[in-house]
Design a protein around this motif. Structure first.
Motif, mmCIF file in Angstrom:
data_model
loop_
_atom_site.group_PDB
_atom_site.id
_atom_site.type_symbol
_atom_site.label_atom_id
_atom_site.label_comp_id
_atom_site.label_asym_id
_atom_site.label_seq_id
_atom_site.Cartn_x
_atom_site.Cartn_y
_atom_site.Cartn_z
ATOM 1 N N VAL A 203 24.415 103.155 21.575
ATOM 2 C CA VAL A 203 23.534 104.312 21.723
ATOM 3 C C VAL A 203 24.435 105.403 22.276
ATOM 4 C CG1 VAL A 203 21.490 105.290 22.840
ATOM 5 C CG2 VAL A 203 21.539 102.839 22.283
ATOM 6 N N ALA A 204 24.638 106.433 21.484
ATOM 7 C CA ALA A 204 25.601 107.462 21.876
ATOM 8 C C ALA A 204 24.928 108.548 22.694
ATOM 9 C CB ALA A 204 26.246 108.053 20.634
ATOM 10 N N GLN A 205 25.714 109.226 23.529
ATOM 11 C CA GLN A 205 25.200 110.405 24.227
ATOM 12 C C GLN A 205 25.101 111.558 23.222
ATOM 13 O OE1 GLN A 205 26.466 110.838 28.582
ATOM 14 N NE2 GLN A 205 28.252 109.799 27.748
ATOM 15 N N SER A 206 24.277 112.538 23.523
ATOM 16 C CA SER A 206 24.182 113.722 22.671
ATOM 17 C C SER A 206 24.866 114.881 23.378
ATOM 18 C CB SER A 206 22.722 114.065 22.401
ATOM 19 O OG SER A 206 22.156 114.693 23.548
ATOM 20 N N ASN A 207 24.821 116.063 22.768
ATOM 21 C CA ASN A 207 25.487 117.205 23.388
ATOM 22 C C ASN A 207 24.521 118.069 24.200
ATOM 23 O OD1 ASN A 207 23.990 118.368 21.434
ATOM 24 N ND2 ASN A 207 25.682 119.283 20.284
ATOM 25 N N MET A 208 23.361 117.508 24.571
ATOM 26 C CA MET A 208 22.399 118.299 25.352
ATOM 27 C C MET A 208 22.989 118.698 26.712
ATOM 28 S SD MET A 208 19.652 115.363 26.496
ATOM 29 C CE MET A 208 18.400 116.464 27.134
ATOM 30 N N GLU A 209 22.441 119.757 27.279
ATOM 31 C CA GLU A 209 22.924 120.227 28.573
ATOM 32 C C GLU A 209 22.431 119.304 29.687
ATOM 33 O OE1 GLU A 209 22.775 124.098 31.561
ATOM 34 O OE2 GLU A 209 21.482 124.105 29.803
ATOM 35 N N ASP A 210 23.270 119.047 30.665
ATOM 36 C CA ASP A 210 22.859 118.271 31.835
ATOM 37 C C ASP A 210 22.345 119.234 32.906
ATOM 38 O OD1 ASP A 210 22.484 116.742 34.047
ATOM 39 O OD2 ASP A 210 24.470 115.797 34.021
ATOM 40 N N LEU A 211 21.017 119.301 33.017
ATOM 41 C CA LEU A 211 20.411 120.257 33.952
ATOM 42 C C LEU A 211 20.680 119.879 35.412
ATOM 43 C CD1 LEU A 211 16.979 121.001 32.211
ATOM 44 C CD2 LEU A 211 19.171 122.182 31.966
ATOM 45 N N SER B 256 15.408 105.656 29.784
ATOM 46 C CA SER B 256 16.411 106.558 30.344
ATOM 47 C C SER B 256 17.596 106.728 29.380
ATOM 48 C CB SER B 256 16.872 106.052 31.719
ATOM 49 O OG SER B 256 17.046 104.649 31.735
ATOM 50 N N LEU B 257 17.553 106.040 28.245
ATOM 51 C CA LEU B 257 18.616 106.189 27.242
ATOM 52 C C LEU B 257 18.491 107.508 26.492
ATOM 53 C CD1 LEU B 257 18.526 102.668 25.561
ATOM 54 C CD2 LEU B 257 20.455 103.591 26.860
ATOM 55 N N SER B 258 19.599 108.002 26.049
ATOM 56 C CA SER B 258 19.636 109.182 25.189
ATOM 57 C C SER B 258 18.786 108.923 23.936
ATOM 58 C CB SER B 258 21.087 109.447 24.775
ATOM 59 O OG SER B 258 21.172 110.677 24.100
ATOM 60 N N GLY B 259 18.021 109.937 23.531
ATOM 61 C CA GLY B 259 17.249 109.810 22.300
ATOM 62 C C GLY B 259 15.933 109.082 22.443
ATOM 63 N N ASN C 215 20.266 111.455 29.099
ATOM 64 C CA ASN C 215 21.300 111.394 28.066
ATOM 65 C C ASN C 215 22.277 110.249 28.332
ATOM 66 O OD1 ASN C 215 22.753 112.126 25.798
ATOM 67 N ND2 ASN C 215 23.817 113.840 26.790
ATOM 68 N N LEU C 216 21.732 109.093 28.692
ATOM 69 C CA LEU C 216 22.587 107.928 28.963
ATOM 70 C C LEU C 216 22.922 107.201 27.671
ATOM 71 C CD1 LEU C 216 20.924 106.246 32.100
ATOM 72 C CD2 LEU C 216 22.791 107.927 32.016
ATOM 73 N N SER C 217 24.176 106.795 27.544
ATOM 74 C CA SER C 217 24.570 105.924 26.440
ATOM 75 C C SER C 217 24.226 104.483 26.825
ATOM 76 C CB SER C 217 26.072 106.033 26.184
ATOM 77 O OG SER C 217 26.779 105.357 27.217
ATOM 78 N N LEU C 218 24.361 103.603 25.854
ATOM 79 C CA LEU C 218 24.174 102.178 26.115
ATOM 80 C C LEU C 218 25.108 101.717 27.236
ATOM 81 C CD1 LEU C 218 22.977 99.481 25.299
ATOM 82 C CD2 LEU C 218 24.587 99.380 23.411
ATOM 83 N N ALA C 219 26.351 102.158 27.173
ATOM 84 C CA ALA C 219 27.329 101.757 28.190
ATOM 85 C C ALA C 219 26.929 102.275 29.571
ATOM 86 C CB ALA C 219 28.719 102.268 27.803
ATOM 87 N N GLY C 220 26.429 103.502 29.620
ATOM 88 C CA GLY C 220 26.041 104.093 30.901
ATOM 89 C C GLY C 220 24.848 103.382 31.525
ATOM 90 N N ASP D 88 16.435 116.628 33.342
ATOM 91 C CA ASP D 88 16.805 116.274 31.971
ATOM 92 C C ASP D 88 18.313 116.319 31.749
ATOM 93 O OD1 ASP D 88 14.403 115.679 30.723
ATOM 94 O OD2 ASP D 88 13.947 117.785 30.319
ATOM 95 N N GLY D 89 18.755 115.485 30.841
ATOM 96 C CA GLY D 89 20.114 115.598 30.302
ATOM 97 C C GLY D 89 21.182 114.870 31.084
ATOM 98 N N ILE D 90 20.788 114.033 32.055
ATOM 99 C CA ILE D 90 21.842 113.394 32.864
ATOM 100 C C ILE D 90 22.718 112.486 32.003
ATOM 101 C CG2 ILE D 90 20.484 111.389 33.688
ATOM 102 C CD1 ILE D 90 21.908 112.037 36.490
ATOM 103 N N THR D 91 24.020 112.604 32.210
ATOM 104 C CA THR D 91 25.008 111.841 31.422
ATOM 105 C C THR D 91 25.418 110.577 32.178
ATOM 106 O OG1 THR D 91 26.820 112.982 32.517
ATOM 107 C CG2 THR D 91 25.989 113.967 30.463
ATOM 108 N N ASP D 92 26.165 109.724 31.487
ATOM 109 C CA ASP D 92 26.700 108.500 32.095
ATOM 110 C C ASP D 92 27.465 108.791 33.386
ATOM 111 O OD1 ASP D 92 25.757 107.282 29.821
ATOM 112 O OD2 ASP D 92 27.739 106.812 28.987
ATOM 113 N N GLU D 93 28.363 109.763 33.289
ATOM 114 C CA GLU D 93 29.251 110.058 34.422
ATOM 115 C C GLU D 93 28.445 110.549 35.618
ATOM 116 O OE1 GLU D 93 29.595 111.484 31.233
ATOM 117 O OE2 GLU D 93 30.857 109.764 30.711
ATOM 118 N N ALA D 94 27.491 111.456 35.364
ATOM 119 C CA ALA D 94 26.691 112.012 36.452
ATOM 120 C C ALA D 94 25.788 110.934 37.063
ATOM 121 C CB ALA D 94 25.864 113.193 35.936
ATOM 122 N N TYR D 95 25.201 110.114 36.217
ATOM 123 C CA TYR D 95 24.301 109.063 36.706
ATOM 124 C C TYR D 95 25.082 108.085 37.580
ATOM 125 C CZ TYR D 95 20.100 106.049 36.378
ATOM 126 O OH TYR D 95 18.958 105.327 36.644
#
Ligand code: TV1
Ligand code: CA
Ligand code: ZN
Length: 375
Positions: free
Chosen positions: A344-352, A262-265, A272-277, A227-234
């Motif tokens: 679609v914005a990222q949230s502040n959830m933790e990237d496990l 796989s998008l945030s939300g 936790n991917l944004s639209l851009a990610g 859970d929680g993977i961000t744009d940068e990590a992905y």
């Protein structure tokens, strides 16, 4: 952002089918996407085509005749009898795969679009083809699974294999692409790469130990994530892994399943991917300039699915830098409040995935598997 010849498959009936009240899968999201794509003026920049519906015979290229016959005959009224109370064909939790009104037509629209998308490429009439009603990666040869009845992706790839020597399948839906992987598990002509959430999550398959069998050994690649993977990590896994696949496998066509769960939300997801990610995956693969099919898939926060697939349509055409982030007026405009933006914005959830180097290990192991193919 050079232009490409894009063919976009859409059947105006697709939005009218429903899996039933409360079911998370909503075919209507494809109509909302289409409305937004049109409002952005993109329909004039593509060949917009209504696909022929897939026939039972076409579906039999992958599915068993008895299963296809079952899909043709089953109705909400007969589903209890025909499935022997849910034990035959529609296995798993019946509510995941209900026998809804018009089920067979819906399947033939979804599959027809993905088959046509493949044929348009093999005919040399397009560079990129799109079917947002496709991407139903869980369907098996003789059974429905995870909201999927007919595996349009397998049918699409089989069509591509008539012309192309090697097909790369990429699956960025948050769920494992098990049905496609299983179909091509023992061949070296299809490389299947799935990025997915793993650990107490449907369908429960897709570990890094599962890498293909026989001739196909090394040609299934799984990237299990938390859970929680961000744009940068992905991106830090997706790009090196895909670059390596392009290098060692040298595909001659690409199928990209763009599942938007796989998008945030997302209502069912947890990334936790944004639209851009999310779209960065489309942009990255497009740069290789190979014949490519873009398909839909999951996506359960409907307004974000429409945003993602609209933006990714723009990426296919090469106009993503030219479209305003403020949404144009469209029929479903009120769905996009309160901000009415293509975002679609990222949230502040933790990237496990960043806990104790898990992501680094997964990346290293994936690259090591691919290195095996090179030697
Ligand atoms: C009816 C009504 C069905 C409400 C299903 C979520 C529902 C789910 C529902 C649901 C739901 C799943 C399982 C459990 C297997 C079952 C399109 C052990 C709120 C490509 C498919 C996910 C994802 C299936 C499809 C999953 C795709 N999650 N509410 N069902 N049994 N099924 O876990 O990859 O996106 O959730
Ligand atoms: Ca996936
Ligand atoms: Zn999914």
């Amino acid at each position: 952002m050079s232009r490409r010849r894009v063919a976009y498959y859409y059947d105006p009936d697709v939005g009218g089918y429903t899996y039933g009240p409360g079911h998370p899968m909503k075919p209507h999201r494809v109509r909302i996407t289409h409305d937004l794509v049109g409002a952005y003026g993109m329909l004039d920049k593509m060949h917009v085509l209504r696909p022929q519906r897939a026939t039972p015979n076409a579906m039999s290229a992958f599915h068993t005749d008895e299963y296809v016959n079952f899909l043709k005959r089953v109705t909400p009224e007969t589903s209890e009898q025909l499935t022997h109370g849910g034990l035959l064909f529609l296995v798993g939790e019946l509510p995941d795969n209900p026998a809804f009104e018009g089920l067979f037509e819906y399947c033939s629209i979804s599959a027809g679009g993905s088959i046509a998308a493949a044929q348009r490429l093999t005919a040399g009439a397009a560079d990129i083809t799109i079917n947002w009603a496709g991407g139903l990666h869980h369907a098996k040869k003789g059974e429905a699974s995870g909201f999927c009845f007919v595996n349009d992706i397998v049918l699409c790839i089989l069509e591509l294999l008539r012309t192309y020597a090697r097909v790369l399948y990429i699956d960025i839906d948050i769920h494992h692409g098990d049905g496609v992987e299983e179909a091509f598990y023992t061949t070296d002509r299809v490389m299947c790469a799935s990025f997915h959430k793993f650990g107490e999550f449907f369908p429960g398959t897709g570990t890094q130990d599962d890498c293909g069998r026989g001739k196909g050994k090394g040609y299934s690649l799984n990237v299990p994530l938390d859970d929680g993977i961000t744009d940068e990590a992905y991106r830090s896994v997706f790009e090196p892994v895909m670059a390596k696949i392009m290098d060692v496998f040298q595909p001659t066509a690409i199928v990209l399943q763009c599942g938007a769960d796989s998008l945030s939300g997302d209502k069912l997801g947890g990334f936790n991917l944004s639209l851009a990610g999310h779209a960065a995956c489309v942009q990255f693969m497009r740069r290789y300039n190979l014949p490519m099919v873009l398909l839909g898939g999951g996506g359960y926060t409907v307004k974000n699915v429409a945003r993602a697939w609209t933006y990714e349509t723009a990426c296919a055409v090469g106009v993503e830098g030219e479209i305003p982030e403020d949404l144009p007026w469209c029929e479903y405009f009120e769905w996009f409040g309160p901000r009415y933006r293509l975002e679609v914005a990222q949230s502040n959830m933790e990237d496990l995935n960043l806990r104790d180097g898990a992501l680094d290990r997964v990346r290293r192991r994936a690259l090591a598997q691919l290195q095996e193919l090179a030697s």
